[in-house]
Design an enzyme around this catalytic site. Structure first.
Site, PDB file in Angstrom:
ATOM      1  N   GLU A 116       0.836  -1.201   0.000  1.00 38.71           N
ATOM      2  CA  GLU A 116       0.000   0.000   0.000  1.00 38.71           C
ATOM      3  C   GLU A 116       0.874   1.255   0.000  1.00 38.71           C
ATOM      4  O   GLU A 116       1.948   1.287   0.614  1.00 38.71           O
ATOM      5  CB  GLU A 116      -0.937  -0.006   1.210  1.00 38.71           C
ATOM      6  CG  GLU A 116      -1.970  -1.121   1.095  1.00 38.71           C
ATOM      7  CD  GLU A 116      -3.084  -1.042   2.125  1.00 38.71           C
ATOM      8  OE1 GLU A 116      -4.207  -1.443   1.791  1.00 38.71           O
ATOM      9  OE2 GLU A 116      -2.837  -0.595   3.259  1.00 38.71           O
ATOM     10  N   CYS A 129       3.246   8.586   1.210  1.00 41.69           N
ATOM     11  CA  CYS A 129       3.713   7.673   2.248  1.00 41.69           C
ATOM     12  C   CYS A 129       4.060   6.355   1.557  1.00 41.69           C
ATOM     13  O   CYS A 129       3.198   5.712   0.955  1.00 41.69           O
ATOM     14  CB  CYS A 129       2.637   7.477   3.308  1.00 41.69           C
ATOM     15  SG  CYS A 129       3.156   6.360   4.625  1.00 41.69           S
ATOM     16  N   CYS A 136       6.170  -6.625   7.675  1.00 44.93           N
ATOM     17  CA  CYS A 136       7.235  -6.072   8.510  1.00 44.93           C
ATOM     18  C   CYS A 136       7.586  -7.088   9.586  1.00 44.93           C
ATOM     19  O   CYS A 136       6.709  -7.761  10.133  1.00 44.93           O
ATOM     20  CB  CYS A 136       6.785  -4.761   9.161  1.00 44.93           C
ATOM     21  SG  CYS A 136       8.086  -3.988  10.149  1.00 44.93           S
ATOM     22  N   CYS A 140       5.324  -4.411  15.870  1.00 47.01           N
ATOM     23  CA  CYS A 140       4.719  -3.453  16.817  1.00 47.01           C
ATOM     24  C   CYS A 140       3.243  -3.830  17.001  1.00 47.01           C
ATOM     25  O   CYS A 140       2.519  -4.029  16.019  1.00 47.01           O
ATOM     26  CB  CYS A 140       4.845  -2.025  16.289  1.00 47.01           C
ATOM     27  SG  CYS A 140       6.553  -1.577  15.939  1.00 47.01           S
ATOM     28  N   CYS A 143       0.187  -2.098  15.205  1.00 44.91           N
ATOM     29  CA  CYS A 143       0.358  -1.768  13.783  1.00 44.91           C
ATOM     30  C   CYS A 143      -0.151  -2.918  12.906  1.00 44.91           C
ATOM     31  O   CYS A 143       0.250  -4.075  13.083  1.00 44.91           O
ATOM     32  CB  CYS A 143       1.838  -1.507  13.507  1.00 44.91           C
ATOM     33  SG  CYS A 143       2.219  -1.392  11.759  1.00 44.91           S
ATOM     34  N   CYS A 362      -1.483   6.243  10.110  1.00 42.73           N
ATOM     35  CA  CYS A 362      -0.272   5.641  10.654  1.00 42.73           C
ATOM     36  C   CYS A 362      -0.589   4.317  11.323  1.00 42.73           C
ATOM     37  O   CYS A 362      -1.484   4.234  12.159  1.00 42.73           O
ATOM     38  CB  CYS A 362       0.292   6.563  11.723  1.00 42.73           C
ATOM     39  SG  CYS A 362       1.708   7.437  11.160  1.00 42.73           S
TER      40      CYS A 362
HETATM   41  S1  SF4 Z   1       5.079   0.444  13.112  1.00 41.26           S
HETATM   42 FE1  SF4 Z   1       4.478  -1.276  11.799  1.00 41.26          FE
HETATM   43  S2  SF4 Z   1       5.621  -0.978   9.886  1.00 41.26           S
HETATM   44 FE2  SF4 Z   1       6.577   0.337  11.457  1.00 41.26          FE
HETATM   45  S3  SF4 Z   1       8.229  -0.932  12.324  1.00 41.26           S
HETATM   46 FE3  SF4 Z   1       6.429  -1.282  13.626  1.00 41.26          FE
HETATM   47  S4  SF4 Z   1       5.454  -3.095  12.733  1.00 41.26           S
HETATM   48 FE4  SF4 Z   1       6.875  -2.315  11.187  1.00 41.26          FE
END
Ligand code: SF4
Length: 371
Positions: A116, A129, A136, A140, A143, A362
């Site tokens: 995306e 962005c 990833c 996190c 996220c 975000c």
């Molecule tokens: S916020 Fe999301 S994209 Fe960014 S490092 Fe953490 S898990 Fe990865």
């Protein structure tokens, strides 16, 4: 024969080529810096004097085919088409937010993966962005990309194709892309070399032509990458570091990568970066109601940052399916800011929430299904 298509009566010794061309392997032209494009032209027997024109077609006109490069000689276009492709990423889905300020693109990759990219309109500027990975590995908890897990790094060309995609859309409005934030899917410093080369291409003055200070790279705190940035003295793009918590235990509970790169190690790396480059770091703090948004938390941030050159970006939590948290209300966010500025002299901003209705905010980027 290497020079069969040589234009303008000029030959260029293959020994001088910096770019290693593997015969028959399809080349994505977005993978190349301008000097590598010049090398490619030489290798296919085209006068490298055409480099500037081809480059402009790629990044100014956002051409999707070599055939569209009408001011480039036909033989050169044919030679390019026989050796390379323009790695345009097809749009699978395009979604506009209700207020019209945000557009999210779901883009297809050649191996059927998807990423995306988001176009954000602010007063007087447009920002892209951009993603750096499929998924990833940093995990996190709040996220959506982290909740997906990691699939692979993006190539240079796949990173570069995203702002070009946005710029192509903006051409219809006679507008230019002004900013790039590497805050999409993925951890940019986990894909260090490809991201740095993409930044070199973004900032080439005759292409997209963005000034380095129009680019922001956001990291969860990959310490070796931050130290490498300090050592290598890269172009002066902005660095943002995601903190979210000011103690090791609290941070590790939200950001699993903090177990590998501990908070004291991260802050030491940030100090080295700021001292070596002379640049301020933006520290990002996702505000989660009742979890990290009290005045006491703000004081902990102030003490942690101490005398470091810093600005804090406060980001009220955006909803994702996999995390049961609530965004901090604006009154509590304002009190957090008051503590930072009045007790510690640290400036901060509360990020405008954009594109939440289309999951383009975000921490909300994810890919539901592969085709
Ligand atoms: S916020 Fe999301 S994209 Fe960014 S490092 Fe953490 S898990 Fe990865």
């Amino acid at each position: 024969m290497l020079y069969d298509l040589c234009l303008g009566g000029v030959s260029y010794p293959a020994l001088h080529l910096a770019l290693i061309i593997v015969p028959d392997a399809p080349l994505n032209i977005y993978d190349l810096t301008r000097s590598e494009l010049s090398d490619l032209l030489v290798s296919i027997g085209v006068n490298p004097a055409h480099t500037a024109r081809v480059w402009r077609y790629l990044y100014w006109e956002c051409a999707e085919t070599f055939a569209a490069m009408e001011e480039v000689p036909a033989r050169a276009r044919q030679a390019l088409a026989s050796r390379a492709t323009i790695g345009v990423l097809p749009t699978a889905i395009e979604t506009d937010s209700g207020d019209g300020f945000t557009r999210k693109y779901l883009l297809g990759l050649t191996d059927n993966e998807r990423i995306e990219t988001v176009l954000m309109r602010f007063t007087g500027r447009v920002t892209a962005c951009v993603s750096s990975q499929v998924g990833c590995a940093m995990g996190c908890v709040f996220c959506a990309t982290g909740q997906m897990g990691y699939t692979r790094h993006l190539t240079v060309g796949e990173i570069v194709a995203q702002p070009v995609h946005v710029q192509r859309a903006l051409r219809a409005e006679n507008r230019r892309l002004r900013n790039i934030v590497l805050m999409g899917m993925g951890e940019p410093l986990h894909n260090f070399d490809a991201v740095m080369k993409a930044i070199d291409i973004f900032t080439d003055g005759t292409g997209l032509g963005l000034a380095a200070d129009r680019i922001t790279l956001s990291t969860v705190g990959v310490v070796p990458g931050i130290l490498r940035l300090a050592r290598e003295q890269r172009k002066p793009f902005h660095l943002a570091v995601s903190l979210h918590a000011a103690t090791q235990a609290e941070r590790a509970a939200i950001v699993p990568a903090a177990r590998k790169w501990q908070l004291d190690e991260l802050m030491a790396a940030c100090r080295t970066y700021s001292e070596t480059t002379g640049r301020r770091i933006f520290y990002e703090w996702t505000l989660i109601e009742g979890k990290n948004d009290s005045p006491e938390h703000a004081r902990a941030v102030g003490r942690l940052l101490g005398d470091l050159p810093a600005q804090v970006n406060l980001i009220p939590l955006n909803p994702t399916q996999g995390y049961d948290g609530t965004p901090t209300r604006s009154e509590a966010a304002r009190k957090f800011q008051d503590v930072l500025i009045h007790e510690f002299g640290i400036p901060s901003t509360v990020r405008q929430r954009r594109g939440i209705d289309i999951a383009a905010g975000c921490g909300q980027l994810a890919v539901a299904e592969k085709s």
